[in-house]
Design an enzyme around this catalytic site. Structure first.
Site, PDB file in Angstrom:
ATOM      1  N   ARG A   1       2.186  -1.719   3.083  1.00 31.30           N
ATOM      2  CA  ARG A   1       2.457  -1.974   1.673  1.00 31.30           C
ATOM      3  C   ARG A   1       1.371  -2.899   1.139  1.00 31.30           C
ATOM      4  O   ARG A   1       1.589  -4.084   0.942  1.00 31.30           O
ATOM      5  CB  ARG A   1       3.844  -2.613   1.508  1.00 31.30           C
ATOM      6  CG  ARG A   1       4.968  -1.709   1.982  1.00 31.30           C
ATOM      7  CD  ARG A   1       6.302  -2.427   1.965  1.00 31.30           C
ATOM      8  NE  ARG A   1       6.689  -2.811   0.606  1.00 31.30           N
ATOM      9  CZ  ARG A   1       7.761  -3.573   0.337  1.00 31.30           C
ATOM     10  NH1 ARG A   1       8.491  -4.023   1.330  1.00 31.30           N
ATOM     11  NH2 ARG A   1       8.062  -3.884  -0.905  1.00 31.30           N
ATOM     12  N   PRO A   2       0.173  -2.379   0.918  1.00 30.38           N
ATOM     13  CA  PRO A   2      -0.958  -3.215   0.512  1.00 30.38           C
ATOM     14  C   PRO A   2      -0.787  -3.773  -0.895  1.00 30.38           C
ATOM     15  O   PRO A   2      -0.043  -3.237  -1.712  1.00 30.38           O
ATOM     16  CB  PRO A   2      -2.140  -2.248   0.586  1.00 30.38           C
ATOM     17  CG  PRO A   2      -1.534  -0.903   0.359  1.00 30.38           C
ATOM     18  CD  PRO A   2      -0.193  -0.954   1.013  1.00 30.38           C
ATOM     19  N   ILE A   3      -1.517  -4.865  -1.153  1.00 30.19           N
ATOM     20  CA  ILE A   3      -1.468  -5.472  -2.484  1.00 30.19           C
ATOM     21  C   ILE A   3      -2.732  -5.164  -3.274  1.00 30.19           C
ATOM     22  O   ILE A   3      -2.992  -5.806  -4.289  1.00 30.19           O
ATOM     23  CB  ILE A   3      -1.269  -6.998  -2.380  1.00 30.19           C
ATOM     24  CG1 ILE A   3      -2.445  -7.632  -1.621  1.00 30.19           C
ATOM     25  CG2 ILE A   3       0.058  -7.326  -1.709  1.00 30.19           C
ATOM     26  CD1 ILE A   3      -2.459  -9.140  -1.703  1.00 30.19           C
ATOM     27  N   ASP A   4      -3.494  -4.185  -2.825  1.00 32.52           N
ATOM     28  CA  ASP A   4      -4.741  -3.880  -3.507  1.00 32.52           C
ATOM     29  C   ASP A   4      -4.518  -3.459  -4.957  1.00 32.52           C
ATOM     30  O   ASP A   4      -5.369  -3.701  -5.826  1.00 32.52           O
ATOM     31  CB  ASP A   4      -5.519  -2.793  -2.745  1.00 32.52           C
ATOM     32  CG  ASP A   4      -4.735  -1.503  -2.607  1.00 32.52           C
ATOM     33  OD1 ASP A   4      -3.507  -1.584  -2.409  1.00 32.52           O
ATOM     34  OD2 ASP A   4      -5.337  -0.425  -2.690  1.00 32.52           O
ATOM     35  N   LEU A   5      -3.369  -2.854  -5.263  1.00 32.22           N
ATOM     36  CA  LEU A   5      -3.090  -2.454  -6.639  1.00 32.22           C
ATOM     37  C   LEU A   5      -2.892  -3.676  -7.530  1.00 32.22           C
ATOM     38  O   LEU A   5      -3.295  -3.674  -8.703  1.00 32.22           O
ATOM     39  CB  LEU A   5      -1.855  -1.551  -6.693  1.00 32.22           C
ATOM     40  CG  LEU A   5      -1.983  -0.207  -5.953  1.00 32.22           C
ATOM     41  CD1 LEU A   5      -0.678   0.571  -6.027  1.00 32.22           C
ATOM     42  CD2 LEU A   5      -3.125   0.626  -6.546  1.00 32.22           C
TER      43      LEU A   5
ATOM     44  N   LYS B   1      18.809  -9.672  -6.291  1.00 31.59           N
ATOM     45  CA  LYS B   1      17.702 -10.441  -5.714  1.00 31.59           C
ATOM     46  C   LYS B   1      16.364  -9.963  -6.250  1.00 31.59           C
ATOM     47  O   LYS B   1      15.497 -10.774  -6.618  1.00 31.59           O
ATOM     48  CB  LYS B   1      17.721 -10.324  -4.192  1.00 31.59           C
ATOM     49  CG  LYS B   1      16.620 -11.124  -3.497  1.00 31.59           C
ATOM     50  CD  LYS B   1      16.440 -10.703  -2.056  1.00 31.59           C
ATOM     51  CE  LYS B   1      15.740  -9.349  -1.965  1.00 31.59           C
ATOM     52  NZ  LYS B   1      15.340  -8.999  -0.580  1.00 31.59           N
ATOM     53  N   ASN B   2      16.169  -8.649  -6.309  1.00 33.92           N
ATOM     54  CA  ASN B   2      14.876  -8.112  -6.732  1.00 33.92           C
ATOM     55  C   ASN B   2      14.598  -8.323  -8.212  1.00 33.92           C
ATOM     56  O   ASN B   2      13.461  -8.158  -8.667  1.00 33.92           O
ATOM     57  CB  ASN B   2      14.788  -6.617  -6.392  1.00 33.92           C
ATOM     58  CG  ASN B   2      14.651  -6.384  -4.898  1.00 33.92           C
ATOM     59  OD1 ASN B   2      14.277  -7.292  -4.155  1.00 33.92           O
ATOM     60  ND2 ASN B   2      14.957  -5.174  -4.454  1.00 33.92           N
TER      61      ASN B   2
ATOM     62  N   CYS C   1       6.165  -7.758   6.136  1.00 35.23           N
ATOM     63  CA  CYS C   1       5.910  -6.387   6.574  1.00 35.23           C
ATOM     64  C   CYS C   1       4.429  -6.268   6.893  1.00 35.23           C
ATOM     65  O   CYS C   1       3.637  -7.141   6.551  1.00 35.23           O
ATOM     66  CB  CYS C   1       6.301  -5.369   5.500  1.00 35.23           C
ATOM     67  SG  CYS C   1       5.248  -5.414   4.043  1.00 35.23           S
TER      68      CYS C   1
ATOM     69  N   ARG D   1       7.492 -11.478   1.537  1.00 36.69           N
ATOM     70  CA  ARG D   1       6.457 -10.729   0.838  1.00 36.69           C
ATOM     71  C   ARG D   1       6.464 -10.981  -0.663  1.00 36.69           C
ATOM     72  O   ARG D   1       5.400 -11.022  -1.296  1.00 36.69           O
ATOM     73  CB  ARG D   1       6.646  -9.237   1.113  1.00 36.69           C
ATOM     74  CG  ARG D   1       5.628  -8.392   0.369  1.00 36.69           C
ATOM     75  CD  ARG D   1       5.775  -6.915   0.609  1.00 36.69           C
ATOM     76  NE  ARG D   1       4.920  -6.198  -0.316  1.00 36.69           N
ATOM     77  CZ  ARG D   1       3.607  -6.061  -0.175  1.00 36.69           C
ATOM     78  NH1 ARG D   1       3.009  -6.592   0.867  1.00 36.69           N
ATOM     79  NH2 ARG D   1       2.884  -5.417  -1.067  1.00 36.69           N
TER      80      ARG D   1
END
Length: 211
Positions: free
Chosen positions: A153-157, A54-55, A148, A124
């Site tokens: 689990r931020p998406i800032d990166l 899946k991933n 989540c 997500r």
């Protein structure tokens, strides 16, 4: 009634014990941790069909946005997340013919670059459409992802890396709004920490970047 039920269950115990004896492993409670003890001495035979991961499938599906030609994906795992992302493509205007483990995807007909909350909040990994949408169309709006707590689990990166490639990004009304009117530029990206999704997003964005 309780006594009758107990007698009924007890009547099956001999059969249950015989069935348990045939199981090739047993559950053992250890001092520090529990484990499964395999009972060997028996030849293994037969065949097993292994589906795709899946991933691995999710970013591949997102990457089809980069192309205006039909793409056929096979051996897809038949799980909810896959169906959710394919549904997102259709909401953007893409055409998807999905049957079990095979999907025919044609994103030449995409008419919208806005991934709405109703679908993105369910999974997500939907944030993976950010990079390819921005790279191909020069602008997009993607709802902040669900699945989540954002703080964990931020998406800032993801956003920082896209900004290094020339994107203008703002978060407003629960959406990531990204623009690159002159296209994205190639850049050397060094993440502050390991981010699988961030890497996938940037690699897809870089596929159509200049330089």
């Amino acid at each position: 009634y309780i006594i009758m039920l107990m007698l009924y269950i007890i009547s099956f115990l001999p059969t249950l014990n015989e069935s348990l004896d045939k199981i090739p492993f047993k559950y053992v409670k250890g001092e520090k941790m529990d484990y499964l003890e395999i009972v060997g001495g028996k030849k293994l035979s037969g065949s097993v069909t292994i589906s795709g991961a899946k991933n691995a499938a999710l970013p591949i599906i997102a990457a089809t946005i980069l192309s205006d030609r039909e793409v056929t994906l096979t051996n897809l795992p038949n799980v909810v997340d896959i169906r959710t992302l394919l549904k997102l493509l259709t909401m953007l205007g893409g055409k998807v013919d999905h049957k079990e483990t095979v999907a025919h995807i044609n994103n030449s007909s995409i008419t919208s670059t806005k991934a709405v909350y109703e679908i993105v909040s369910q999974m997500r990994a939907s944030i993976l459409v950010l990079g390819p949408l921005l790279a191909r169309f020069g602008e997009c709006e993607v709802s902040l992802p669900g699945g989540c707590a954002i703080g964990q689990r931020p998406i800032d990166l993801h956003l920082k890396a896209l900004e290094e490639m020339g994107a203008h990004i703002e978060i407003k009304g629960g959406y990531v709004r990204a623009e690159a009117p002159n296209g994205l530029q190639g850049a050397k990206i060094i993440f502050d920490k390991i981010t699988v999704g961030g890497t996938e997003n940037v690699v897809m964005a870089a596929a159509l970047a200049k330089g």
